[in-house]
Design an enzyme around this catalytic site. Structure first.
Site, PDB file in Angstrom:
ATOM      1  N   TRP B 168       0.840  -1.223   0.000  1.00 27.10           N
ATOM      2  CA  TRP B 168       0.000   0.000   0.000  1.00 27.10           C
ATOM      3  C   TRP B 168       0.854   1.243   0.000  1.00 27.10           C
ATOM      4  CZ3 TRP B 168      -3.804  -2.018  -1.998  1.00 27.10           C
ATOM      5  CH2 TRP B 168      -4.349  -3.207  -1.548  1.00 27.10           C
ATOM      6  N   ASP B 169       1.996   1.196   0.686  1.00 25.25           N
ATOM      7  CA  ASP B 169       2.920   2.324   0.635  1.00 25.25           C
ATOM      8  C   ASP B 169       3.359   2.586  -0.801  1.00 25.25           C
ATOM      9  OD1 ASP B 169       3.231   3.299   3.216  1.00 25.25           O
ATOM     10  OD2 ASP B 169       4.765   1.845   3.748  1.00 25.25           O
ATOM     11  N   VAL B 170       3.766   1.520  -1.463  1.00 27.55           N
ATOM     12  CA  VAL B 170       4.283   1.656  -2.824  1.00 27.55           C
ATOM     13  C   VAL B 170       3.178   2.144  -3.764  1.00 27.55           C
ATOM     14  CG1 VAL B 170       5.116   0.289  -4.782  1.00 27.55           C
ATOM     15  CG2 VAL B 170       6.165   0.015  -2.524  1.00 27.55           C
TER      16      VAL B 170
END
Lengths: 410, 410
Positions: B168-170
């Site tokens: 999700w960060d990416v």
């Protein structure tokens, strides 16, 4: 097309998509959600992703619907030269708004960029490919090569554990969208198009480098072990509550750590532990990982005496970084962020006949109204419209194509 | 700045980054790799991510190095009003190339968009946030809410299984990059900037919708079970070879399925199975999943008699979609795609003193030369240069700031 937009920022930009599965269609979807006109062409009867599970009760692919919302759909017999010519004409159609092609068709086939630029010199092609060495690949056959399946899963898992969320597909689709936007910006400056290829495997290996995994292993000469649900290098893990629910607790900053210790009433216990171990958990993120066994035991014991409601009460309006574990159904029933209370979502009736919660663009443009996210088209819903609009064919010419079975409508 | 670029497409674009961790810094990194000038400001001594694991033998963060390659670094005392004013001046500095701000600072603090636009009207702010409801969140405290940890992992896993790759960060970082490019395109047309907020939680829940999970559960009223490493709705799983290695085999198309059955010499066995079950595995992707137990048994038995080398020989130059499972170290030693044989990578010496394989932009611009990916700067390496270049401060003024401890150099 206004009813198909979520935001209106890219109006006047047309993208032709010849693609299937997740990555390239997600690229197209991103453009739809920002206001572009995205025309997806498919073989008559649908591409290889047209029946992909999960299916609706009536047998329609929810997967296809989800990834193709708001696109215009044209169905063409791509097995015949005349059909292929239609696809090429669509991709290379004149006009300032067009000249953008997103695809995962092979680089050496009838949709080779070199062939297409002979028809439209300023074309931008963004091509999602499998492996950078030319072999085919999907998310799962790339992920297995990255090492992540040996880092993911319970510490005592016997073999590799695949991720279920298709992370590389999604990352590749968004990298393709970035590529297209950058190429478009450059074309506005120079008048020149280009081809950008985005291999799934390069996306995955690059991220392994960006996140420090490659440096770590190359320098140390050994692999990191599996740590289960413990977050590497900081404080984080799942814990069970008194009422049998599961919470994820993370503290990546001093503020989050201090708030967590306070909220759980563990100040004295943690201070005692710090003294015994000679550690400074607030000041040294790594120490929270090094001494995780002791910290997990302490927090396990405390969280186990509290219900989820009691925990939530303690954590609300603090800096504690936490979340409850839910299944998809649990989230749908209990998480307001996955509901129409969140402007990201609207309840939309789709071609399957089913009405369900449908997302728009996940970024919020603060100065713009969000419009309701569009439904996916039935396959070939815009065949005649696109032939007329973009290729400027007459009704008679379109009729001839239908008679020859060269195109199909929904 | 040419030595810091991987591609030159965005030269003349300046981005100021005030951020930490993965998402927003990955957005900045993406712009670096496409030729933009990205200036990252940090508190003196570094932000909360400056010591994030994995660490180099000398204690430098490989994580920080990986995510901040090629950025210009300025270190400012952000606790004092004069330091905050320097950051604001940098973000809102005059000039056509600037006016782009990527951040994960709170929306209501000194870096609020409303305050910044009072200084530069056409500013674009892309703000990565945690939860759409205003609570803080990181990848792991969002992921737990999506249902994926109950879909991931061995079928007999007792609890949730977190992903290790921060998906999700990416995804959020790349969505931020798309947002900035779209806002920039719009500003060129209208002269107006805007703020786009990208919450991690909206990115995650939107993807759950795009991939059909929400529709599936909302329509059926129940959650999908865990399927271990079996790929839902198609043919795919890991298998053990005769020499104890592990291979991922996938067949999402008719072509891949037929090639796999042929390569393993299982044509007759599969035909017999089809007859017994009344199934058509080549024509019906879903049937390959429905009858997976029988198919897995057949293929397990065959793959178990072959070494990895024998399998590779059978699969090479066919349409079989496969990959070998490797650890990160295994990939580094044995996969040419993670080596300097792949133009994506170069061996680069970094501030840590370590030299390691370093990736550039994962898309390949076919008409452009790739340059070597840049190293990350030591913290504050460009403090004086940026104060002079962007804020037009004199040497005397810069000296005064140093004397006051308001800025620091590497």
């Amino acid at each position: 097309m206004t009813e198909l937009e979520v935001y209106n920022l890219l109006s006047g930009m047309r993208i032709v998509e010849g693609a299937s599965f997740i990555a390239a269609p997600l690229c197209g979807l991103t453009f739809v959600q920002l206001g572009a006109d995205v025309i997806r062409f498919d073989p008559i009867g649908g591409g290889p992703d047209f029946g992909r599970w999960p299916l609706s009760p009536s047998g329609t692919s929810f997967y296809w619907e989800g990834l193709n919302k708001g696109k215009r759909s044209i169905a063409i017999d791509l097995a015949r030269p005349e059909g292929r010519e239609l696809a090429v004409a669509l991709i290379t159609a004149a006009g300032e708004s067009g000249g953008n092609f997103v695809t995962n068709y092979p680089a050496d086939g009838f949709l080779a960029h070199e062939r297409l630029v002979a028809r439209r010199a300023d074309l931008i092609t963004v091509r999602v490919t499998g492996s950078s060495d030319g072999r085919n690949a999907v998310d799962y056959t790339v992920n297995c090569a990255t090492g992540y399946p040996y880092l993911t899963g319970p510490q005592d898992a016997a073999g590799p554990v695949n991720h279920v969320m298709p992370a590389w597909d999604v990352t590749t689709g968004l990298t393709a969208a970035v590529s297209l936007l950058v190429a478009d910006r450059e074309r506005r400056r120079t008048g020149k198009g280009c081809e950008i290829r985005v291999p799934l495997s390069d996306v995955a290996f690059a991220m392994l480098g960006n996140l420090g995994h490659v440096a770590e292993v190359q320098t140390s000469g050994h692999d990191r072990p599996r740590y289960g649900n413990a977050v590497f290098g900081t404080f984080g893990r799942d814990f069970s509550t008194a009422d049998g629910r599961r919470v994820m607790l993370v503290a990546v900053t001093r503020r989050q750590w201090t708030a967590l210790v306070d909220a759980l009433g563990l100040k004295k216990d943690v201070a005692r532990l710090e003294q015994n171990l000679g550690a400074d958990f607030a000041g040294d993120e790594g120490a929270r990982f090094t001494h995780r066994t002791a910290l997990f035991a302490l927090i396990d014991a405390r969280v186990g005496t509290l219900t989820m409601a009691e925990l939530a009460k303690r954590f609300d309006n603090t800096a504690v970084c936490w979340g409850e574990y839910r299944t998809v159904l649990g989230a749908l029933r209990n998480d307001a962020r996955l509901s129409e209370a969140n402007p990201l979502f609207a309840s939309v009736r789709h071609a399957s006949g089913d009405t369900y919660l449908t997302p728009g663009f996940p970024g919020s443009v603060m100065s713009e109204e969000r419009r309701a996210p569009p439904a996916a088209p039935p396959l070939g819903a815009h065949t005649d419209e696109v032939l007329a609009d973009v290729l400027k064919l007459s009704a008679a010419e379109i009729g001839t194509l239908h008679d020859a079975g060269m195109v199909a409508s929904a």
